[in-house]
Design an enzyme around this catalytic site. Sequence first.
Site, PDB file in Angstrom:
ATOM      1  N   LYS A 120       0.649  -1.020  -0.083  1.00  0.00           N
ATOM      2  CA  LYS A 120      -0.140   0.016  -0.117  1.00  0.00           C
ATOM      3  C   LYS A 120       0.815   1.172   0.104  1.00  0.00           C
ATOM      4  O   LYS A 120       0.956   2.084  -0.931  1.00  0.00           O
ATOM      5  CB  LYS A 120      -0.885   0.025   1.310  1.00  0.00           C
ATOM      6  CG  LYS A 120      -1.857   1.159   1.324  1.00  0.00           C
ATOM      7  CD  LYS A 120      -2.416   1.441   2.415  1.00  0.00           C
ATOM      8  CE  LYS A 120      -1.642   2.194   3.653  1.00  0.00           C
ATOM      9  NZ  LYS A 120      -2.183   2.491   4.823  1.00  0.00           N
ATOM     10  N   CYS A 187     -19.426   5.625   1.139  1.00  0.00           N
ATOM     11  CA  CYS A 187     -19.442   4.501   0.951  1.00  0.00           C
ATOM     12  C   CYS A 187     -18.824   3.871   2.295  1.00  0.00           C
ATOM     13  O   CYS A 187     -17.776   3.224   2.392  1.00  0.00           O
ATOM     14  CB  CYS A 187     -18.880   3.878  -0.277  1.00  0.00           C
ATOM     15  SG  CYS A 187     -19.128   1.921  -0.463  1.00  0.00           S
ATOM     16  N   CYS A 194     -26.309   4.606   1.011  1.00  0.00           N
ATOM     17  CA  CYS A 194     -26.822   4.231  -0.374  1.00  0.00           C
ATOM     18  C   CYS A 194     -27.990   5.132  -1.037  1.00  0.00           C
ATOM     19  O   CYS A 194     -27.938   5.130  -2.258  1.00  0.00           O
ATOM     20  CB  CYS A 194     -27.270   2.605  -0.220  1.00  0.00           C
ATOM     21  SG  CYS A 194     -26.109   1.643   0.311  1.00  0.00           S
ATOM     22  N   CYS A 197     -26.126   7.720  -2.710  1.00  0.00           N
ATOM     23  CA  CYS A 197     -25.172   7.360  -3.596  1.00  0.00           C
ATOM     24  C   CYS A 197     -25.100   7.554  -5.075  1.00  0.00           C
ATOM     25  O   CYS A 197     -26.218   7.112  -5.660  1.00  0.00           O
ATOM     26  CB  CYS A 197     -24.633   5.941  -3.278  1.00  0.00           C
ATOM     27  SG  CYS A 197     -23.151   5.414  -4.002  1.00  0.00           S
ATOM     28  N   CYS A 203     -24.049  -0.561  -8.548  1.00  0.00           N
ATOM     29  CA  CYS A 203     -23.332  -1.137  -7.458  1.00  0.00           C
ATOM     30  C   CYS A 203     -24.238  -2.363  -7.062  1.00  0.00           C
ATOM     31  O   CYS A 203     -25.524  -2.334  -6.830  1.00  0.00           O
ATOM     32  CB  CYS A 203     -23.369  -0.256  -6.117  1.00  0.00           C
ATOM     33  SG  CYS A 203     -22.782  -0.783  -4.584  1.00  0.00           S
TER      34      CYS A 203
END
Length: 212
Positions: A120, A187, A194, A197, A203
Amino acid sequence: MVLARVRESIRGFADAAMFELAARGHASLFEQLVGCILSIRTRDEVTLPVALRLLSQARTPEAMRQLGPERIGVLIRPVTFSEQKAGTLHTLATRTVEEFGGELPCDAQVLQTFKGVGPKCAHLALGIACGQERISVDIHVHRVTNRWGYVRASTPEQTLAALEAVLPREHWVELNRLLVPFGKHVCTGTQPKCSTCPVLSMCRQVGVRHPR
């Protein structure tokens, strides 16, 4: 289309810490690694001011080495595991001076030989500082891309490999920049938003139990 909608939805939110650090003039590979190490298990709201304070005292490996772990620890105290990270940062600086003449190579394998630097951090630093096309998968990138159903993977490492196979390369670096604030504010880990969103229609809501 999905990323365009995400890009629009995060306007007004703070940029991901490492990109903000670069925007404030700390875009060298060493500085980016320092910032990323500080960010481990620490919120961006804490990471950024601590990184700026530390780098105002020591922007180069030699300057960081001369600070010593005790002084570094004092400067970074608000981050999690500050004592351990102070030792890690001092070792990073010392090795960079002694083994690489004060300048780290843009090489992921080399970077990951440093304690505290996994895929990462290595990929994020290389993307920002070296202009390499790299995907950096943190908890937000992992959660969001799997929730979308874009990839199906159980670990960030598996998500990285899956994304490298399907995501166009021109979006590799930007993905982290977009999905960190999107994952923090839209999210979210629990009770994602949602109902508002912008990408709900695309999704699959994998694993979502209690959306808002």
